[in-house]
Every structure is written in structure tokens, then in C-alpha cells.
Design a protein around this motif. Structure first.
Motif, mmCIF file in Angstrom:
data_model
loop_
_atom_site.group_PDB
_atom_site.id
_atom_site.type_symbol
_atom_site.label_atom_id
_atom_site.label_comp_id
_atom_site.label_asym_id
_atom_site.label_seq_id
_atom_site.Cartn_x
_atom_site.Cartn_y
_atom_site.Cartn_z
ATOM 1 N N PHE A 279 49.101 -85.868 23.117
ATOM 2 C CA PHE A 279 48.322 -84.651 23.257
ATOM 3 C C PHE A 279 46.812 -84.856 23.259
ATOM 4 O O PHE A 279 46.069 -83.897 23.432
ATOM 5 C CB PHE A 279 48.701 -83.658 22.156
ATOM 6 N N VAL A 280 46.341 -86.054 23.081
ATOM 7 C CA VAL A 280 44.906 -86.301 23.143
ATOM 8 C C VAL A 280 44.536 -86.565 24.597
ATOM 9 O O VAL A 280 45.108 -87.433 25.247
ATOM 10 C CB VAL A 280 44.514 -87.513 22.264
ATOM 11 N N PRO A 281 43.597 -85.771 25.115
ATOM 12 C CA PRO A 281 43.259 -85.961 26.527
ATOM 13 C C PRO A 281 42.526 -87.276 26.757
ATOM 14 O O PRO A 281 41.733 -87.721 25.940
ATOM 15 C CB PRO A 281 42.351 -84.779 26.840
ATOM 16 N N GLY A 282 42.824 -87.883 27.869
ATOM 17 C CA GLY A 282 42.142 -89.109 28.251
ATOM 18 C C GLY A 282 41.147 -88.819 29.352
ATOM 19 O O GLY A 282 40.949 -87.672 29.776
ATOM 20 N N PHE A 283 40.508 -89.813 29.833
ATOM 21 C CA PHE A 283 39.556 -89.644 30.917
ATOM 22 C C PHE A 283 40.305 -89.510 32.233
ATOM 23 O O PHE A 283 41.240 -90.257 32.508
ATOM 24 C CB PHE A 283 38.608 -90.837 30.995
ATOM 25 N N ALA A 284 39.886 -88.552 33.026
ATOM 26 C CA ALA A 284 40.473 -88.357 34.346
ATOM 27 C C ALA A 284 39.391 -88.621 35.381
ATOM 28 O O ALA A 284 38.354 -87.956 35.398
ATOM 29 C CB ALA A 284 41.013 -86.949 34.493
ATOM 30 N N PHE A 285 39.609 -89.582 36.202
ATOM 31 C CA PHE A 285 38.641 -89.941 37.226
ATOM 32 C C PHE A 285 39.060 -89.369 38.573
ATOM 33 O O PHE A 285 39.072 -90.052 39.589
ATOM 34 C CB PHE A 285 38.500 -91.457 37.305
ATOM 35 N N ALA A 286 39.447 -88.095 38.562
ATOM 36 C CA ALA A 286 39.869 -87.437 39.789
ATOM 37 C C ALA A 286 39.555 -85.955 39.669
ATOM 38 O O ALA A 286 39.200 -85.470 38.604
ATOM 39 C CB ALA A 286 41.363 -87.638 40.005
ATOM 40 N N TYR A 287 39.687 -85.250 40.745
ATOM 41 C CA TYR A 287 39.472 -83.816 40.750
ATOM 42 C C TYR A 287 40.414 -83.201 41.767
ATOM 43 O O TYR A 287 40.982 -83.870 42.614
ATOM 44 C CB TYR A 287 38.022 -83.465 41.071
ATOM 45 N N ILE A 288 40.572 -81.897 41.660
ATOM 46 C CA ILE A 288 41.365 -81.164 42.641
ATOM 47 C C ILE A 288 40.396 -80.312 43.437
ATOM 48 O O ILE A 288 39.736 -79.426 42.887
ATOM 49 C CB ILE A 288 42.428 -80.283 41.964
ATOM 50 N N ASP A 289 40.302 -80.564 44.712
ATOM 51 C CA ASP A 289 39.393 -79.775 45.538
ATOM 52 C C ASP A 289 40.014 -78.411 45.812
ATOM 53 O O ASP A 289 41.197 -78.197 45.583
ATOM 54 C CB ASP A 289 39.073 -80.524 46.835
ATOM 55 N N PRO A 290 39.227 -77.456 46.263
ATOM 56 C CA PRO A 290 39.737 -76.095 46.460
ATOM 57 C C PRO A 290 40.902 -76.009 47.448
ATOM 58 O O PRO A 290 41.786 -75.175 47.290
ATOM 59 C CB PRO A 290 38.524 -75.332 46.996
ATOM 60 N N GLY A 291 40.913 -76.844 48.445
ATOM 61 C CA GLY A 291 42.020 -76.818 49.404
ATOM 62 C C GLY A 291 43.341 -77.199 48.758
ATOM 63 O O GLY A 291 44.372 -76.568 48.988
ATOM 64 N N THR A 292 43.312 -78.214 47.907
ATOM 65 C CA THR A 292 44.525 -78.640 47.214
ATOM 66 C C THR A 292 44.943 -77.594 46.197
ATOM 67 O O THR A 292 46.139 -77.305 46.037
ATOM 68 C CB THR A 292 44.292 -79.987 46.514
ATOM 69 N N GLY A 293 43.978 -77.010 45.507
ATOM 70 C CA GLY A 293 44.294 -75.974 44.519
ATOM 71 C C GLY A 293 44.954 -74.768 45.161
ATOM 72 O O GLY A 293 45.927 -74.227 44.640
ATOM 73 N N SER A 294 44.433 -74.338 46.296
ATOM 74 C CA SER A 294 45.041 -73.190 46.974
ATOM 75 C C SER A 294 46.417 -73.545 47.531
ATOM 76 O O SER A 294 47.308 -72.696 47.561
ATOM 77 C CB SER A 294 44.133 -72.677 48.084
ATOM 78 N N LEU A 295 46.600 -74.772 47.947
ATOM 79 C CA LEU A 295 47.912 -75.204 48.427
ATOM 80 C C LEU A 295 48.932 -75.172 47.299
ATOM 81 O O LEU A 295 50.074 -74.727 47.487
ATOM 82 C CB LEU A 295 47.813 -76.612 49.023
ATOM 83 N N ILE A 296 48.534 -75.612 46.118
ATOM 84 C CA ILE A 296 49.432 -75.579 44.959
ATOM 85 C C ILE A 296 49.771 -74.137 44.590
ATOM 86 O O ILE A 296 50.937 -73.805 44.340
ATOM 87 C CB ILE A 296 48.802 -76.339 43.780
ATOM 88 N N LEU A 297 48.764 -73.261 44.559
ATOM 89 C CA LEU A 297 49.019 -71.851 44.243
ATOM 90 C C LEU A 297 49.921 -71.193 45.281
ATOM 91 O O LEU A 297 50.801 -70.398 44.943
ATOM 92 C CB LEU A 297 47.700 -71.093 44.145
ATOM 93 N N GLN A 298 49.726 -71.538 46.522
ATOM 94 C CA GLN A 298 50.553 -70.980 47.585
ATOM 95 C C GLN A 298 52.003 -71.451 47.451
ATOM 96 O O GLN A 298 52.941 -70.674 47.644
ATOM 97 C CB GLN A 298 49.985 -71.395 48.934
ATOM 98 N N ALA A 299 52.198 -72.718 47.099
ATOM 99 C CA ALA A 299 53.554 -73.236 46.914
ATOM 100 C C ALA A 299 54.230 -72.577 45.712
ATOM 101 O O ALA A 299 55.426 -72.251 45.760
ATOM 102 C CB ALA A 299 53.507 -74.754 46.728
ATOM 103 N N LEU A 300 53.482 -72.361 44.641
ATOM 104 C CA LEU A 300 54.055 -71.689 43.470
ATOM 105 C C LEU A 300 54.430 -70.241 43.791
ATOM 106 O O LEU A 300 55.492 -69.760 43.363
ATOM 107 C CB LEU A 300 53.072 -71.741 42.303
ATOM 108 N N ALA A 301 53.588 -69.547 44.533
ATOM 109 C CA ALA A 301 53.890 -68.170 44.917
ATOM 110 C C ALA A 301 55.125 -68.122 45.820
ATOM 111 O O ALA A 301 55.985 -67.259 45.652
ATOM 112 C CB ALA A 301 52.692 -67.548 45.623
ATOM 113 N N ALA A 302 55.223 -69.042 46.767
ATOM 114 C CA ALA A 302 56.383 -69.083 47.655
ATOM 115 C C ALA A 302 57.662 -69.372 46.873
ATOM 116 O O ALA A 302 58.709 -68.768 47.132
ATOM 117 C CB ALA A 302 56.181 -70.141 48.731
ATOM 118 N N ALA A 303 57.580 -70.262 45.898
ATOM 119 C CA ALA A 303 58.761 -70.562 45.076
ATOM 120 C C ALA A 303 59.168 -69.355 44.256
ATOM 121 O O ALA A 303 60.361 -69.053 44.123
ATOM 122 C CB ALA A 303 58.458 -71.756 44.172
#
Length: 65
Positions: A17-41
Motif C-alpha cells: 500500500f505504499v506508493p512508489g515512483f511512477a515514471f509514466a502518465y496517462i494522456d487525455p486521449g488514453t483517459g477518455s478511451l478508458i472511460l469510454q470502455a468502462l461506460a460501454a461495459a
């Protein structure tokens, strides 16, 4: 031995449960794609369960002749 197992469990939970360093990000296009897939499911599951409920209801409904 019991204290060792408790300590081992505590260390495992702490590292999980201790967060580590994340050397990545989610750009808005990927975020909207994930939200769209969740809504479709969610809407697909809703349609599936409602049609299944109707089929079960029709199976047990009395037929008047």
C-alpha cells in the motif's frame, strides 16, 4: 513464530500500500478511451441483465389460451 508471521504480514501489507515512483502518465486521449470502455461495459452489462430478466419473466408467465 507467531510474531514473525505477523511481522511478515505487516511488511507485506506495508509494501503493497505504499506508493512508489511512477515514471509514466496517462494522456487525455488514453483517459477518455478508458472511460469510454468502462461506460460501454456498464451499458452492455445493463442490457444483458435486463434481457435475461425479461426472458426469465416470460418463462414463468402464465399463458392464457
Amino acid at each position: 513464530m507467531k510474531k514473525f508471521c505477523q511481522l511478515l504480514y505487516l511488511v507485506f501489507v506495508f509494501t503493497l500500500f505504499v506508493p512508489g515512483f511512477a515514471f509514466a502518465y496517462i494522456d487525455p486521449g488514453t483517459g477518455s478511451l478508458i472511460l469510454q470502455a468502462l461506460a460501454a461495459a456498464a451499458f452492455s452489462a445493463l442490457a444483458f441483465w435486463s434481457s435475461l430478466r425479461e426472458k426469465i419473466k416470460n418463462f414463468f408467465k402464465k399463458k392464457n389460451k
